[in-house]
Design an enzyme around this catalytic site. Sequence first.
Site, PDB file in Angstrom:
ATOM      1  N   PHE A 228       5.431 -32.623 -36.674  1.00 55.21           N
ATOM      2  CA  PHE A 228       5.019 -32.624 -38.083  1.00 55.21           C
ATOM      3  C   PHE A 228       5.988 -31.829 -38.961  1.00 55.21           C
ATOM      4  O   PHE A 228       6.512 -32.349 -39.942  1.00 55.21           O
ATOM      5  CB  PHE A 228       3.598 -32.065 -38.228  1.00 55.21           C
TER       6      PHE A 228
ATOM      7  N   LEU B 135      -6.630 -22.060 -43.164  1.00 59.02           N
ATOM      8  CA  LEU B 135      -6.519 -23.335 -42.444  1.00 59.02           C
ATOM      9  C   LEU B 135      -7.310 -23.209 -41.143  1.00 59.02           C
ATOM     10  O   LEU B 135      -7.044 -22.312 -40.332  1.00 59.02           O
ATOM     11  CB  LEU B 135      -5.047 -23.640 -42.144  1.00 59.02           C
ATOM     12  N   CYS B 136      -8.272 -24.084 -40.982  1.00 55.68           N
ATOM     13  CA  CYS B 136      -9.143 -23.970 -39.807  1.00 55.68           C
ATOM     14  C   CYS B 136      -9.665 -25.336 -39.394  1.00 55.68           C
ATOM     15  O   CYS B 136     -10.126 -26.116 -40.233  1.00 55.68           O
ATOM     16  CB  CYS B 136     -10.325 -23.048 -40.148  1.00 55.68           C
ATOM     17  N   VAL B 137      -9.581 -25.629 -38.107  1.00 47.62           N
ATOM     18  CA  VAL B 137     -10.165 -26.846 -37.534  1.00 47.62           C
ATOM     19  C   VAL B 137     -11.161 -26.409 -36.458  1.00 47.62           C
ATOM     20  O   VAL B 137     -10.833 -25.543 -35.624  1.00 47.62           O
ATOM     21  CB  VAL B 137      -9.063 -27.768 -36.946  1.00 47.62           C
TER      22      VAL B 137
ATOM     23  N   SER C 135      -6.223 -30.164 -31.644  1.00 47.65           N
ATOM     24  CA  SER C 135      -5.147 -30.977 -31.058  1.00 47.65           C
ATOM     25  C   SER C 135      -5.295 -32.471 -31.340  1.00 47.65           C
ATOM     26  O   SER C 135      -4.819 -33.304 -30.582  1.00 47.65           O
ATOM     27  CB  SER C 135      -5.053 -30.763 -29.533  1.00 47.65           C
ATOM     28  N   LYS C 136      -5.984 -32.806 -32.428  1.00 49.36           N
ATOM     29  CA  LYS C 136      -6.123 -34.205 -32.819  1.00 49.36           C
ATOM     30  C   LYS C 136      -5.303 -34.507 -34.074  1.00 49.36           C
ATOM     31  O   LYS C 136      -5.552 -35.487 -34.767  1.00 49.36           O
ATOM     32  CB  LYS C 136      -7.600 -34.542 -33.076  1.00 49.36           C
ATOM     33  N   ARG C 137      -4.353 -33.627 -34.381  1.00 48.68           N
ATOM     34  CA  ARG C 137      -3.464 -33.806 -35.536  1.00 48.68           C
ATOM     35  C   ARG C 137      -4.217 -33.835 -36.871  1.00 48.68           C
ATOM     36  O   ARG C 137      -3.799 -34.500 -37.819  1.00 48.68           O
ATOM     37  CB  ARG C 137      -2.596 -35.080 -35.393  1.00 48.68           C
TER      38      ARG C 137
ATOM     39  N   ALA D 252      -4.749 -30.940 -38.565  1.00 46.13           N
ATOM     40  CA  ALA D 252      -4.104 -29.920 -39.409  1.00 46.13           C
ATOM     41  C   ALA D 252      -3.013 -30.536 -40.314  1.00 46.13           C
ATOM     42  O   ALA D 252      -2.994 -30.248 -41.516  1.00 46.13           O
ATOM     43  CB  ALA D 252      -3.543 -28.787 -38.547  1.00 46.13           C
TER      44      ALA D 252
ATOM     45  N   LEU E 206      -3.965 -12.415 -48.035  1.00 48.24           N
ATOM     46  CA  LEU E 206      -5.252 -11.957 -47.507  1.00 48.24           C
ATOM     47  C   LEU E 206      -5.627 -12.643 -46.197  1.00 48.24           C
ATOM     48  O   LEU E 206      -5.244 -13.768 -45.964  1.00 48.24           O
ATOM     49  CB  LEU E 206      -6.326 -12.209 -48.559  1.00 48.24           C
TER      50      LEU E 206
END
Length: 399
Positions: free
Chosen positions: A14, A150-152, A158-160, A162, A399
């Site tokens: 990416f 940023l949070c999954v 790992s499913k792309r 992000a 922050l």
Amino acid sequence: LDQQGNNPKKSYAFWETQPVAQFNEEAGSSTSVADGPIDATKTVADVRQEPYNLPDSFVWSTCDVNDTKTVEEVYQLLTMNYVEDDEAMFRFNYSQEFLQWALQPPGYQEDWVLGVRVSSSGKLVAFITGVPATVRVKGKEVSMVEINFLCVHKKLRSKRLAPVLIKEITRRVNLRGIWQAAYTAGVVLPKPVATAQYWHRSLNPKKLISVGFSRLAPRMTLARTLKLFKLPEEPQTPGLRPLTKQDVPQVTELLREYLSTYELAPVFTEEEVLHYLMPVEGVIETHVVEGKDGKLTDMLSFYTLPSTVIGNPTYKTLNAAFMYYTVAKETPLHQLMTDALILASTGGHDVFNALDIFENAKFLKDLKFGIGDGRLRYYLYNWRVKQELEAAQVGLVLL
Ligand code: NHW
């Protein structure tokens, strides 16, 4: 790995497609890569109008953190799925009040607080945010966003997802005519503009040892350790008091002057100083030093960011203070930071964290900070900096 822990040979499916400095670019002609934007100049009219596609059964959802139900959902997602240390012992536990503060500075945009929900259930499963900021990089003032949170969800890793979140927040930011971003991360990505190191100062050594955050040093007893980290009961600097609204013009001046000495630093307006530095209980604490003539000579600040202690029967959370902006103009920096430690300690914090940015290297060892195992990398999106900065040239805290 190089000295900063980077692995220049790793490939980034990416990030290699994005307008960011790449690890291999030194190879080319060095004169062709100057500091500045990487992409060709665009206008808002060039920006794609439609949101990026999510995998089936997920939908975009702008999150209003003033809504009590929504901020609770965001809080839950982050509390269970956000940043952990390498050993998975601690996980950041940003409070709802903190999120409301961090995500609504002057000029904030509602649609830069971006979530992904499961279409059928409405469950919030991913998140990313941006807030506007003017950042000076090597003498150039650039209108940017600061990207954070940023949070999954752990079950969707790992499913792309992000990269889709990053592209969609980029599109939403570009739609408002902003083309650059600053962000920090523990991970190595192409390509850090600077690498900083975390340091930790024990305030409550007994608890820190008990939860496994720190260990008794060789040949040290608990009693000697407590004595080593003991602090005075009250701050020592005459004239030290909490920041008030009336101080904001003077503090803005003090801070702007100080930050102008750094190569990567925010350029704060009075409105931003009011927002980011006015004390909010349990979130941000700022003190100023008032001289005899009413002139403010110094300031210190820190924010509160607890971590969940994962699977500990005795302690649920570790309460950490993080050094924010400090200006020691007349008071010696050592003394001002000692007062910061005292205030953080009496305020119930277990540990005080600081990076080796600013002039911090001058006091970290003397004030009994121990070096951490986490590094923090600083990144810029669509802005190349040819020569990587030293941590001591960085004057920006995200922050
Ligand atoms: S850093 C904190 C990031 N969050 C966490 O660590 C929480 C726990 N982890 C997760 O939730 C502060 C997931 O692991 C995340 C990745 C979501 C991190 N930054 O979906 P995939 C910030 O919030 C790349 C950027 O399969 P995943 C700053 C990775 O290298 N990229 O992975 C955020 C790979 O790309 P590659 C990151 O584990 C700044 C791809 O993601 C990254 O399920 C964002 C894999 O995606 C990170 N921290 O989800 C950039 N971690 O090229 C903003 C991994 O290697 C840019 N990746 O194939 C600017 C945008 C605005 C521009 C405006 C002009």
